[in-house]
Design a protein around this motif. Structure first.
Motif, PDB file in Angstrom:
ATOM      1  N   PHE A 395       0.832  -1.209   0.000  1.00 15.71           N
ATOM      2  CA  PHE A 395       0.000   0.000   0.000  1.00 15.71           C
ATOM      3  C   PHE A 395       0.862   1.252   0.000  1.00 15.71           C
ATOM      4  CE2 PHE A 395      -3.847  -2.361   1.356  1.00 15.71           C
ATOM      5  CZ  PHE A 395      -4.764  -1.739   0.533  1.00 15.71           C
ATOM      6  N   ASP A 396       1.942   1.212   0.763  1.00 20.96           N
ATOM      7  CA  ASP A 396       2.795   2.397   0.887  1.00 20.96           C
ATOM      8  C   ASP A 396       3.658   2.625  -0.349  1.00 20.96           C
ATOM      9  OD1 ASP A 396       1.911   3.110   3.328  1.00 20.96           O
ATOM     10  OD2 ASP A 396       3.755   2.699   4.432  1.00 20.96           O
ATOM     11  N   TYR A 397       3.883   1.555  -1.105  1.00 23.47           N
ATOM     12  CA  TYR A 397       4.921   1.641  -2.140  1.00 23.47           C
ATOM     13  C   TYR A 397       4.729   2.793  -3.143  1.00 23.47           C
ATOM     14  CZ  TYR A 397       7.586   1.002  -6.285  1.00 23.47           C
ATOM     15  OH  TYR A 397       8.370   1.272  -7.353  1.00 23.47           O
ATOM     16  N   PRO A 398       3.558   2.948  -3.784  1.00 29.05           N
ATOM     17  CA  PRO A 398       3.472   4.014  -4.808  1.00 29.05           C
ATOM     18  C   PRO A 398       3.782   5.405  -4.241  1.00 29.05           C
ATOM     19  CG  PRO A 398       1.643   2.502  -5.036  1.00 29.05           C
ATOM     20  CD  PRO A 398       2.311   2.163  -3.734  1.00 29.05           C
ATOM     21  N   ALA A 399       3.265   5.682  -3.040  1.00 33.51           N
ATOM     22  CA  ALA A 399       3.529   7.002  -2.442  1.00 33.51           C
ATOM     23  C   ALA A 399       5.004   7.126  -2.058  1.00 33.51           C
ATOM     24  CB  ALA A 399       2.643   7.206  -1.213  1.00 33.51           C
ATOM     25  N   LEU A 400       5.545   6.049  -1.549  1.00 34.73           N
ATOM     26  CA  LEU A 400       6.959   6.076  -1.157  1.00 34.73           C
ATOM     27  C   LEU A 400       7.852   6.257  -2.392  1.00 34.73           C
ATOM     28  CD1 LEU A 400       9.175   5.713   0.977  1.00 34.73           C
ATOM     29  CD2 LEU A 400       8.971   3.240   0.674  1.00 34.73           C
TER      30      LEU A 400
ATOM     31  N   ALA B  84      -0.945   2.815 -11.603  1.00 30.49           N
ATOM     32  CA  ALA B  84      -0.481   3.772 -10.589  1.00 30.49           C
ATOM     33  C   ALA B  84       0.495   3.128  -9.607  1.00 30.49           C
ATOM     34  CB  ALA B  84      -1.677   4.343  -9.836  1.00 30.49           C
ATOM     35  N   GLY B  85       0.813   1.869  -9.833  1.00 33.16           N
ATOM     36  CA  GLY B  85       1.845   1.228  -9.025  1.00 33.16           C
ATOM     37  C   GLY B  85       1.349   0.328  -7.909  1.00 33.16           C
ATOM     38  N   TYR B  86       0.052   0.110  -7.840  1.00 34.90           N
ATOM     39  CA  TYR B  86      -0.469  -0.730  -6.748  1.00 34.90           C
ATOM     40  C   TYR B  86      -0.472  -2.203  -7.162  1.00 34.90           C
ATOM     41  CZ  TYR B  86      -1.629   3.539  -4.383  1.00 34.90           C
ATOM     42  OH  TYR B  86      -1.518   4.753  -3.769  1.00 34.90           O
ATOM     43  N   ALA B  87      -0.138  -3.033  -6.196  1.00 29.59           N
ATOM     44  CA  ALA B  87       0.043  -4.462  -6.475  1.00 29.59           C
ATOM     45  C   ALA B  87      -1.291  -5.141  -6.772  1.00 29.59           C
ATOM     46  CB  ALA B  87       0.711  -5.127  -5.274  1.00 29.59           C
ATOM     47  N   ARG B  88      -1.212  -6.176  -7.561  1.00 32.29           N
ATOM     48  CA  ARG B  88      -2.403  -6.913  -7.965  1.00 32.29           C
ATOM     49  C   ARG B  88      -2.993  -7.735  -6.836  1.00 32.29           C
ATOM     50  NH1 ARG B  88      -2.657  -9.891 -13.816  1.00 32.29           N
ATOM     51  NH2 ARG B  88      -4.361 -10.972 -12.814  1.00 32.29           N
ATOM     52  N   ASP B  89      -2.197  -8.009  -5.818  1.00 30.74           N
ATOM     53  CA  ASP B  89      -2.714  -8.880  -4.760  1.00 30.74           C
ATOM     54  C   ASP B  89      -3.360  -8.096  -3.611  1.00 30.74           C
ATOM     55  OD1 ASP B  89       0.593  -8.983  -4.561  1.00 30.74           O
ATOM     56  OD2 ASP B  89      -0.396  -8.436  -2.701  1.00 30.74           O
ATOM     57  N   LEU B  90      -3.481  -6.790  -3.771  1.00 28.62           N
ATOM     58  CA  LEU B  90      -4.122  -6.005  -2.707  1.00 28.62           C
ATOM     59  C   LEU B  90      -5.633  -6.274  -2.678  1.00 28.62           C
ATOM     60  CD1 LEU B  90      -2.242  -2.601  -3.073  1.00 28.62           C
ATOM     61  CD2 LEU B  90      -2.076  -4.204  -1.170  1.00 28.62           C
ATOM     62  N   CYS B  91      -6.250  -5.813  -1.612  1.00 26.09           N
ATOM     63  CA  CYS B  91      -7.686  -5.994  -1.385  1.00 26.09           C
ATOM     64  C   CYS B  91      -8.512  -5.701  -2.647  1.00 26.09           C
ATOM     65  CB  CYS B  91      -8.101  -5.050  -0.263  1.00 26.09           C
ATOM     66  SG  CYS B  91      -9.856  -4.788  -0.102  1.00 26.09           S
ATOM     67  N   GLY B  92      -9.357  -6.635  -2.999  1.00 20.98           N
ATOM     68  CA  GLY B  92     -10.149  -6.500  -4.229  1.00 20.98           C
ATOM     69  C   GLY B  92     -11.079  -5.307  -4.175  1.00 20.98           C
ATOM     70  N   TYR B  93     -11.683  -5.063  -3.029  1.00 19.52           N
ATOM     71  CA  TYR B  93     -12.586  -3.923  -2.892  1.00 19.52           C
ATOM     72  C   TYR B  93     -11.814  -2.609  -3.089  1.00 19.52           C
ATOM     73  CZ  TYR B  93     -16.417  -6.740  -0.943  1.00 19.52           C
ATOM     74  OH  TYR B  93     -17.434  -7.627  -0.770  1.00 19.52           O
ATOM     75  N   PHE B  97     -12.667   0.001  -6.077  1.00 19.21           N
ATOM     76  CA  PHE B  97     -13.123   1.348  -5.695  1.00 19.21           C
ATOM     77  C   PHE B  97     -12.124   2.408  -6.159  1.00 19.21           C
ATOM     78  CE2 PHE B  97     -13.474   5.018  -2.975  1.00 19.21           C
ATOM     79  CZ  PHE B  97     -14.827   5.168  -2.751  1.00 19.21           C
ATOM     80  N   SER B  98     -10.862   2.162  -5.840  1.00 16.10           N
ATOM     81  CA  SER B  98      -9.862   3.193  -6.131  1.00 16.10           C
ATOM     82  C   SER B  98      -9.610   3.319  -7.630  1.00 16.10           C
ATOM     83  CB  SER B  98      -8.561   2.887  -5.404  1.00 16.10           C
ATOM     84  OG  SER B  98      -8.814   2.809  -4.044  1.00 16.10           O
ATOM     85  N   GLY B  99      -9.733   2.207  -8.329  1.00 11.82           N
ATOM     86  CA  GLY B  99      -9.595   2.264  -9.792  1.00 11.82           C
ATOM     87  C   GLY B  99     -10.697   3.130 -10.388  1.00 11.82           C
ATOM     88  N   SER B 100     -11.903   2.927  -9.885  1.00 13.16           N
ATOM     89  CA  SER B 100     -13.034   3.727 -10.355  1.00 13.16           C
ATOM     90  C   SER B 100     -12.793   5.201 -10.029  1.00 13.16           C
ATOM     91  CB  SER B 100     -14.305   3.204  -9.668  1.00 13.16           C
ATOM     92  OG  SER B 100     -15.419   3.942 -10.020  1.00 13.16           O
ATOM     93  N   MET B 101     -12.214   5.439  -8.858  1.00 11.11           N
ATOM     94  CA  MET B 101     -11.899   6.817  -8.438  1.00 11.11           C
ATOM     95  C   MET B 101     -10.832   7.426  -9.364  1.00 11.11           C
ATOM     96  SD  MET B 101     -10.316   7.854  -4.739  1.00 11.11           S
ATOM     97  CE  MET B 101      -8.725   7.080  -5.037  1.00 11.11           C
ATOM     98  N   LEU B 102      -9.801   6.645  -9.680  1.00 10.24           N
ATOM     99  CA  LEU B 102      -8.742   7.178 -10.559  1.00 10.24           C
ATOM    100  C   LEU B 102      -9.274   7.459 -11.956  1.00 10.24           C
ATOM    101  CD1 LEU B 102      -5.520   5.065  -9.746  1.00 10.24           C
ATOM    102  CD2 LEU B 102      -6.209   7.267  -8.840  1.00 10.24           C
ATOM    103  N   LEU B 103     -10.185   6.583 -12.405  1.00  8.99           N
ATOM    104  CA  LEU B 103     -10.770   6.790 -13.738  1.00  8.99           C
ATOM    105  C   LEU B 103     -11.767   7.950 -13.743  1.00  8.99           C
ATOM    106  CD1 LEU B 103     -11.553   3.070 -14.666  1.00  8.99           C
ATOM    107  CD2 LEU B 103      -9.811   4.508 -15.737  1.00  8.99           C
ATOM    108  N   ASP B 104     -12.178   8.339 -12.536  1.00  6.02           N
ATOM    109  CA  ASP B 104     -13.211   9.362 -12.366  1.00  6.02           C
ATOM    110  C   ASP B 104     -14.524   8.937 -13.022  1.00  6.02           C
ATOM    111  OD1 ASP B 104     -14.067  11.652 -11.191  1.00  6.02           O
ATOM    112  OD2 ASP B 104     -13.325  13.013 -12.730  1.00  6.02           O
ATOM    113  N   LYS B 105     -14.837   7.661 -12.844  1.00  5.85           N
ATOM    114  CA  LYS B 105     -16.080   7.110 -13.398  1.00  5.85           C
ATOM    115  C   LYS B 105     -16.902   6.522 -12.269  1.00  5.85           C
ATOM    116  CE  LYS B 105     -14.921   5.290 -17.953  1.00  5.85           C
ATOM    117  NZ  LYS B 105     -14.690   4.061 -18.698  1.00  5.85           N
TER     118      LYS B 105
END
Lengths: 443, 434
Positions: A395-400, B84-93, B97-105
């Motif tokens: 979670f921290d990586y992109p901001a870091l 945006a650099g976030y890992a694929r194994d992070l929380c699905g929700y 949610f955040s993908g939708s936020m980044l897309l602004d959709k």
């Protein structure tokens, strides 16, 4: 003999890590994998040792580092930590307590006359934890549990965890459910460490923990014993700071791998004995011939106790001068006051230490600390070690990454698993160092 | 056991759908209407926010589940976040949610809403970290409430944990007041807490009615009917909705109305479902089996506790709500209520196994299907050991399927269906004639 064949310190033949083929078994390795690159057990790294040498010797020779017996002793203890703890137990008649995270207040355990030891993985392929913890959780927690299931920690009398992440919590839960142990304790360490209400919570938790230890052993932990313990730990932390100071400037006396072993050994040894060894090291190290190190690097990220990985980086011309790891600087960075309420002071100490990402929720406090370290230690690049599936760090990586970039600190990420793909890492680190060298040339 | 039972749709089904859609649309207009808009995890103690008057709460989990129903859009969201650099194994929700936020959709039309505050609980590694990312992107003040993890059972709550949460809630009130310039009405807070308790208890009572044979509400129906609870457990309308639903369910049970015409086998699901493949939950019907619910739908949202008779019962309305005065008392009650939930995040493995064994025994379960959900580290924690414990204690068969509740790239529908069918056959069931 082929160019790529080397003898390890145990006398076995190995292929160098760049050759991803067969390796003969090193005695450190309990299971032979047909495609292992060498022995990766802590500090052994037989795969990259010079012929007939001790681990890390090739590195020292390259860097004109002379052998120091106190450092060798430290290295041996890290490698043979189970033997050390078993011998300590036989010698002292005391109990040994496994600590699941660097947030466990070891001072209280030590004051009770016990030996706290940090639970670490074995870095060997294993198939015993899979029926307990699914592969979607970090390799460290699975590896730690495996060590218990394989009975490598059979000398433990108790286990303690201070709340950190869900991954390690599972290993703790599984351990207390499936591995016979006479004492287990979980401390509700808060996550919002900077909030003013965190201290009363943690203080109460530590008081209860002390009471639980007293009830288990039937012996009261006196104020004097706790004060002695805190003082001893403070001395240890101060000595480790001195060790780290040696790496601040050019003209290095100590490699990053050696520094890491010094911290790791602190997590595994009786602090009184460790302090003596540290003092000896601090006396011996400056006698070494100064040398110009390689490219100054910082390592940060998830739990990493794989000294071999640090040795690998340094064998290619990198010089790990500072870290932000729970197995490194985060373990000893700040002191506990010895005035007044000792439990309260300990609570304060653990709340104020450089945070793990799980404890850095609202503000990213750790980022500035990382930048300060990089600046103080003149790091010109950073290597982020991420345990696969370590979500708090992910979670921290992109901001870091942005912060590092914005502050002119190039970085790479190495994703770790229980075992490490040395060949692949070597290629990536080489490319990174090459890039940094070009940057330096331009300057 | 009859060969065939009568079935019929729920009368309140449509109302549940309408409430859900209205809630999501209201979020778009909330700020224009002068209401505060909060974003956070559904598990946040958002009852607190009622003290500031009418507000809207966009729950990350539930919005993400809605997006996951549209795999193409979800994929766009994942790609945006991975970019945006976030890992694929992070929380699905979080990723949805955040993908939708980044897309602004925004799934329900227009641009993605911008929150006034991000307000969440910190109870798993993801809650707090995810909301930090969201707050930073939105430029919104971030307020988190750390729920201590004690790994004990939920009957022995430590007073200092209650106090720790209470102090954070009081601080949250001050912080929101200061930043929004709005006053805080203690009575509204107390009313909101009472509604929340009531609606969670009502849902538990409805779930308890499903102990009847035949079960009257299958899990797929629960996914729709629990939406008002998720979107506004603190609202008077929610209490009214569940009072009506309880009456309807009682009547269905009295008349023997079943969820499915043939009920030879009762299954329990454990985990968050793959939201994009909900039709899979109808598959057991072809074998005369019914998912009577999931631990997630039943216990995560319903207020259950072990009763004096050792059975798992809906809680009763807490007496202290009648005489509650002032915010100090209210936030301490809310903190304790959170910690006492049987599905609270910090309970031990032993307690988690125990509550599941209750469900298996008291809901007459014949088999359990576990979802090893790569999209939720919290829900999948120690799942393999829970499975083993259930088998050991109750002797009933269980299976695990792997997948991801949000990311269809990590889910094989064919393989899951095959495994499920094999499982059903191993329970002695055969495919019914059409």
């Amino acid at each position: 003999m082929q160019d790529n064949l080397r003898l390890s310190h145990k006398g076995e033949l190995h292929l160098e890590p760049d050759y991803p083929v067969f390796s003969w078994q090193c005695s450190c390795v309990e299971k032979v994998s047909a495609f292992k690159f060498g022995c990766y057990r802590n500090g052994c790294l037989s795969g990259i040792d010079a012929i007939g040498s001790e681990p890390g010797d090739s590195l020292r020779e390259n860097n004109s580092m002379t052998d120091i017996s106190s450092l060798n002793r430290i290295g041996t203890i890290v490698k043979e930590r189970h033997e050390y703890a078993s011998q300590w137990k036989a010698r002292s008649g005391g109990k040994v307590i496994g600590c699941f995270c660097s947030y466990v207040p070891e001072e209280i355990i030590y004051a009770a006359g016990m030996l706290p030891v940090r639970m670490l993985g074995g870095h060997q392929p294993q198939d015993v934890s899979e029926s307990h913890i699914a592969g979607m959780y970090c390799s460290f927690c699975r590896d730690v549990l495996a060590q218990g299931l394989l009975r490598n920690y059979s000398y433990l009398d108790g286990i303690v965890m201070s709340n950190s992440c869900i991954h390690l919590r599972q290993a703790f839960e599984s351990w207390r459910s499936y591995i016979p142990i006479s004492f287990d304790y979980f401390i509700a360490m808060p996550c919002r460490v900077a909030a003013p209400w965190a201290k009363p919570l943690l203080q109460g938790e530590l008081q209860d923990f002390q009471a639980a230890l007293e009830s288990w052993t039937g012996k009261r932990i006196s104020f004097a014993a706790l004060a002695r313990s805190v003082q001893l730990y403070n001395t240890n932390r101060a000595l480790l700071h001195q060790v780290y100071e040696l790496r601040k400037n050019n003209g290095l006396y100590l490699t990053g791998a050696e520094a890491m072993q010094l911290v790791l050994s602190s997590m595994l040894m009786d602090k009184a004995e460790h302090n003596q060894l540290l003092e000896q090291c601090l006396a011996d190290i400056p006698k070494r011939q100064e040398r110009i190190g390689g490219i100054r690097l910082m390592v940060l990220g998830s739990e990493n106790d794989d000294v071999g990985l640090i040795q690998l980086i340094e064998s290619m011309g990198g010089e790990i001068v500072i870290d932000d790891l729970c197995t490194g600087s985060r373990y000893f960075w700040n002191q506990a006051s010895v005035d007044g309420d000792l439990i309260g002071n300990l609570a304060q100490r653990y709340l104020e230490r450089p945070p793990c990402p799980t404890k850095d929720v609202e503000e990213h406090l750790r980022f500035q600390h990382i930048l300060n370290l990089a600046q103080s230690y003149q790091a010109t690049g950073a290597i982020i070690l991420l345990q696969k599936f370590c979500h708090p760090h992910e979670f921290d990586y992109p901001a870091l990454a942005r912060i590092l970039r914005d502050n002119g600190l190039p970085h790479i990420v190495l994703e770790m698993d229980i075992t490490i793909p040395y060949g692949q890492f070597r290629t990536r680190v080489e490319a990174f160092l090459e890039m940094l060298r070009k940057d330096e040339d331009r300057i | 056991m009859k060969d065939r039972y009568p079935t019929r749709p729920f009368e309140l089904w449509q109302k549940a759908k309408e409430l859900r859609l209205k809630s999501y649309r209201d979020i778009v207009s909330a700020r224009d209407e002068g209401k505060l808009l909060f974003v956070g995890q559904r598990g946040a103690p958002y009852e607190l926010l009622s003290g500031f008057g009418d507000f809207k709460f966009l729950a990350i989990n539930d919005y993400a589940a809605s997006v996951a129903n549209f795999p193409d859009l979800a994929l766009e969201c994942f790609q945006a976040l991975e970019g945006a650099g976030y890992a694929r194994d992070l929380c699905g929700y979080f990723r949805t949610f955040s993908g939708s936020m980044l897309l602004d959709k925004y799934l329900f039309g227009g641009k993605f809403p911008r929150a006034d505050f991000v307000f969440t609980q910190v109870a798993c590694d993801t809650n707090g970290k995810a909301c930090k990312v969201i707050a930073d992107h939105m430029g919104a003040p971030y307020i988190s409430v750390d729920i201590p993890i004690c790994l004990s059972d939920n009957t022995n709550i430590r007073a200092r944990c209650v106090e720790y949460i209470a102090q954070q809630l009081l601080d949250a009130i001050d912080c929101i007041s200061r930043r929004s310039g709005r006053g805080f009405d203690d009575n509204k807070l107390i009313e909101s807490i009472a509604n929340s308790c009531r609606s969670q208890i009502l849902w538990a009572e409805i779930m308890e009615l499903n102990q009847a044979i035949p079960a009257t509400m299958d899990m797929k129906a629960q996914f729709s009917l629990f939406m008002p609870l998720i979107l506004g457990r603190h609202l008077r309308e929610t209490v009214e909705f569940y009072s009506e639903l309880k009456a309807e369910v009682q009547e269905r049970v009295r008349q023997g109305i079943a969820a499915t015409p043939v009920e030879k086998c009762r299954l329990l699901y454990d985990g968050v479902p793959p939201w994009f493949s909900l039709h899979l939950f109808r598959l057991p019907q072809r074998y005369g089996a019914v998912y009577i619910g999931s631990y997630y739908t039943m216990c995560q949202f319903g207020a259950f506790a072990e009763g004096p008779d050792g059975r798992y019962r809906p809680k009763t309305m807490p007496e202290e709500l009648r005489s509650m005065k002032g915010r100090e008392e209210a936030v301490r009650f809310l903190a304790r209520w959170f910690l006492e939930q049987d599905t609270a995040w910090g309970v031990s493995l032993k307690a988690r196994c125990s509550s599941r064994v209750h469900v298996v025994k008291e809901w007459h379960i014949n088999g359990v299907v576990f979802h090893l959900n790569r999209g939720c580290e919290q829900q999948s924690a120690n799942l393999l050991e829970i499975k083993q414990a259930i088998t050991e204690v109750t002797g009933i068969p269980t299976i695990v399927h792997e997948g991801n509740s949000s990311d269809s790239r990590e889910f094989s529908e064919t393989e899951t269906a095959d495994r499920l069918e094999s499982f059903l056959e191993s329970l002695g069931l055969i495919k019914l004639n059409d």
